[in-house]
Scaffold this motif. Sequence first.
Motif, short mmCIF file in Angstrom:
data_model
loop_
_atom_site.label_atom_id
_atom_site.label_comp_id
_atom_site.label_asym_id
_atom_site.label_seq_id
_atom_site.Cartn_x
_atom_site.Cartn_y
_atom_site.Cartn_z
N MET A 1 -6.80 4.79 -24.98
CA MET A 1 -6.40 3.64 -24.16
C MET A 1 -7.64 3.03 -23.52
O MET A 1 -8.37 3.69 -22.79
N ALA A 2 -7.93 1.77 -23.84
CA ALA A 2 -9.15 1.12 -23.40
C ALA A 2 -9.09 0.78 -21.92
O ALA A 2 -8.05 0.34 -21.40
N VAL A 3 -10.21 0.99 -21.22
CA VAL A 3 -10.35 0.61 -19.82
C VAL A 3 -11.32 -0.56 -19.76
O VAL A 3 -12.48 -0.44 -20.20
N ASP A 4 -10.87 -1.69 -19.26
CA ASP A 4 -11.70 -2.89 -19.14
C ASP A 4 -12.14 -3.04 -17.69
O ASP A 4 -11.31 -3.03 -16.78
N VAL A 5 -13.45 -3.19 -17.49
CA VAL A 5 -14.00 -3.35 -16.14
C VAL A 5 -14.60 -4.74 -16.01
O VAL A 5 -15.39 -5.17 -16.87
N ASP A 6 -14.20 -5.45 -14.97
CA ASP A 6 -14.78 -6.77 -14.72
C ASP A 6 -14.95 -6.97 -13.22
O ASP A 6 -14.51 -6.16 -12.40
N THR A 7 -15.61 -8.07 -12.85
CA THR A 7 -15.84 -8.40 -11.44
C THR A 7 -14.68 -9.23 -10.92
O THR A 7 -14.23 -10.18 -11.58
N LEU A 8 -14.19 -8.87 -9.73
CA LEU A 8 -13.06 -9.57 -9.12
C LEU A 8 -13.57 -10.63 -8.15
O LEU A 8 -14.46 -10.36 -7.34
N TYR A 9 -13.00 -11.82 -8.24
CA TYR A 9 -13.43 -12.91 -7.37
C TYR A 9 -12.28 -13.52 -6.57
O TYR A 9 -12.43 -13.81 -5.39
N GLY A 10 -11.16 -13.76 -7.18
CA GLY A 10 -10.08 -14.47 -6.51
C GLY A 10 -9.47 -13.68 -5.37
O GLY A 10 -9.47 -12.44 -5.36
N ASP A 11 -8.93 -14.40 -4.36
CA ASP A 11 -8.34 -13.73 -3.20
C ASP A 11 -7.21 -12.80 -3.61
O ASP A 11 -7.06 -11.71 -3.05
N ASP A 12 -6.40 -13.21 -4.57
CA ASP A 12 -5.27 -12.38 -4.99
C ASP A 12 -5.77 -11.06 -5.56
O ASP A 12 -5.24 -9.98 -5.24
N ASP A 13 -6.80 -11.13 -6.41
CA ASP A 13 -7.35 -9.90 -7.01
C ASP A 13 -8.01 -9.02 -5.95
O ASP A 13 -7.88 -7.79 -5.97
N LEU A 14 -8.71 -9.65 -4.99
CA LEU A 14 -9.38 -8.87 -3.96
C LEU A 14 -8.36 -8.19 -3.04
O LEU A 14 -8.56 -7.03 -2.63
N HIS A 15 -7.29 -8.89 -2.70
CA HIS A 15 -6.24 -8.26 -1.88
C HIS A 15 -5.58 -7.14 -2.66
O HIS A 15 -5.25 -6.08 -2.09
N ALA A 16 -5.36 -7.35 -3.95
CA ALA A 16 -4.75 -6.31 -4.79
C ALA A 16 -5.67 -5.09 -4.85
O ALA A 16 -5.19 -3.94 -4.80
N ALA A 17 -6.98 -5.32 -4.94
CA ALA A 17 -7.93 -4.21 -4.96
C ALA A 17 -7.89 -3.43 -3.65
O ALA A 17 -7.94 -2.20 -3.63
N GLY A 18 -7.81 -4.16 -2.51
CA GLY A 18 -7.73 -3.50 -1.22
C GLY A 18 -6.48 -2.65 -1.07
O GLY A 18 -6.53 -1.53 -0.57
N ALA A 19 -5.35 -3.19 -1.52
CA ALA A 19 -4.10 -2.44 -1.46
C ALA A 19 -4.14 -1.23 -2.40
O ALA A 19 -3.63 -0.15 -2.07
N LEU A 20 -4.75 -1.40 -3.57
CA LEU A 20 -4.87 -0.30 -4.53
C LEU A 20 -5.70 0.83 -3.94
O LEU A 20 -5.33 2.01 -4.07
N PHE A 21 -6.80 0.48 -3.28
CA PHE A 21 -7.65 1.51 -2.68
C PHE A 21 -6.87 2.32 -1.65
O PHE A 21 -6.96 3.55 -1.61
N ARG A 22 -6.08 1.65 -0.83
CA ARG A 22 -5.30 2.37 0.18
C ARG A 22 -4.22 3.24 -0.45
O ARG A 22 -3.92 4.33 0.03
N ALA A 23 -3.65 2.77 -1.55
CA ALA A 23 -2.67 3.59 -2.25
C ALA A 23 -3.33 4.85 -2.81
O ALA A 23 -2.75 5.94 -2.80
N ALA A 24 -4.57 4.70 -3.29
CA ALA A 24 -5.28 5.84 -3.85
C ALA A 24 -5.68 6.85 -2.77
O ALA A 24 -5.68 8.06 -2.99
N MET A 25 -6.00 6.35 -1.56
CA MET A 25 -6.45 7.22 -0.48
C MET A 25 -5.28 7.84 0.28
O MET A 25 -5.46 8.80 1.04
N VAL A 26 -4.09 7.28 0.15
CA VAL A 26 -2.84 7.80 0.73
C VAL A 26 -2.81 7.70 2.25
O VAL A 26 -1.87 7.13 2.82
N GLY A 27 -3.79 8.23 2.95
CA GLY A 27 -3.70 8.36 4.40
C GLY A 27 -4.25 7.21 5.21
O GLY A 27 -4.28 7.28 6.43
N LEU A 28 -4.68 6.14 4.56
CA LEU A 28 -5.25 5.02 5.30
C LEU A 28 -4.16 4.06 5.78
O LEU A 28 -3.13 3.91 5.12
N PRO A 29 -4.38 3.39 6.91
CA PRO A 29 -3.40 2.40 7.38
C PRO A 29 -3.41 1.18 6.47
O PRO A 29 -4.32 0.99 5.67
N PRO A 30 -2.39 0.31 6.60
CA PRO A 30 -2.37 -0.91 5.79
C PRO A 30 -3.57 -1.79 6.09
O PRO A 30 -4.25 -1.63 7.12
#
Length: 398
Positions: A1-30
Amino acid sequence: MAVDVDTLYGDDDLHAAGALFRAAMVGLPPLPPHSDHLSEPGRTLGARIDGRLVGTAESYTSWLVVPGGARVAHAAVTHVGVLPTHTRRGVLTALLRGQLDDIAERGEVVATLRASEGSIYERFGYGVASSFARLDLYRGRARLRDTVPPSGAVRFVEPADAWKLFPQIYASAAISWTGAIDRPGYWWKLKQRTAAEPTYTVTHGPVGAEDGFARYHPVDTANWFTSRERTIVVDDLVATTPQAYLGLIRHLLSVDLVDKVTFAFAPVDAPLRHLFTDERAVGVAGVHDETWLRLVDVLAALARRTYRDASPVIVEVEDTLRTTNSGRYRICAGEVVRVEAPAEITVDVAGLGAIYLGGSTWRQLALAGRVVEHRAGAVEAADTLFATPTMPFSGTFF
């Protein structure tokens, strides 16, 4: 299964990245409200599988103070996370390999991070280069020695004003302790939006020429007047002169209705206990890893720090991810050069990262089998070369 890595620029992608990081860390606040503009443009990476964002890694443009006081170009790596549904599929490897390539292309010679887990980053070439101590100061036992020099005045600053003033002080001060890093505007904005309430902020020195500041908050305010151990936590203390350090400590000792002052982040070799007639007024609540350091350009990084006078040592460095770093380096007080001569010591790049700032010694890593000595006495000579007068400390978490 290929993993594609690219640079995120748009606000939607950046917010999604921030939410993803918190989901991965579990214990962080929103994410805090209005959390845009907390990422440096062009430095947030996203990993996708079948078009879906499943991992992210970020960094900031920064500098790092190395032994001798030089500031080297540095990437502050942060917000690394992979969705729990997509771990162990090569996502993290793809992200961190891509990030190292990007950091190298930018000409940054070192990268550092703060690790959520201790077993992940060594395989990507990061080593524990500094640690921090959590200190408890008990006011009831804390009497300053008569020999402690005088210090200047401390004044309160409204928190709203402090978040403008503190970055100015930090940016203009001669920050020179080994391990210190830059604090870009993105860092300050995130700290402001996640700071505890209530927060108290003070500075040391005359207006316009401040040389230090502190930020602290009380714990368990609901039971403040009935508690037997009323505690304030120092979240940030920056002193660029001895007078500023002493002045800020005197201020913390003067705060009434406080039984204990906890320093959340302090150097392992902090001089605090030596200020008091009863050194047991200061207790060490714990020591934890702080800076994980990765040498991105080994030759450039080794050449920027200073060394003690000692016989030269030829060190062979092994770097399986950035193979251009692999090779032998002759290190002495005057210069660092690549050579073809036989190695006297062999170490991998993560081990060298642990030693680089002076937080660990060659002898310690040799005992663990992480350093191999090929010439008797080479480890001892290397420790003399790399010795530093103080332990490294950053004091900046990101």
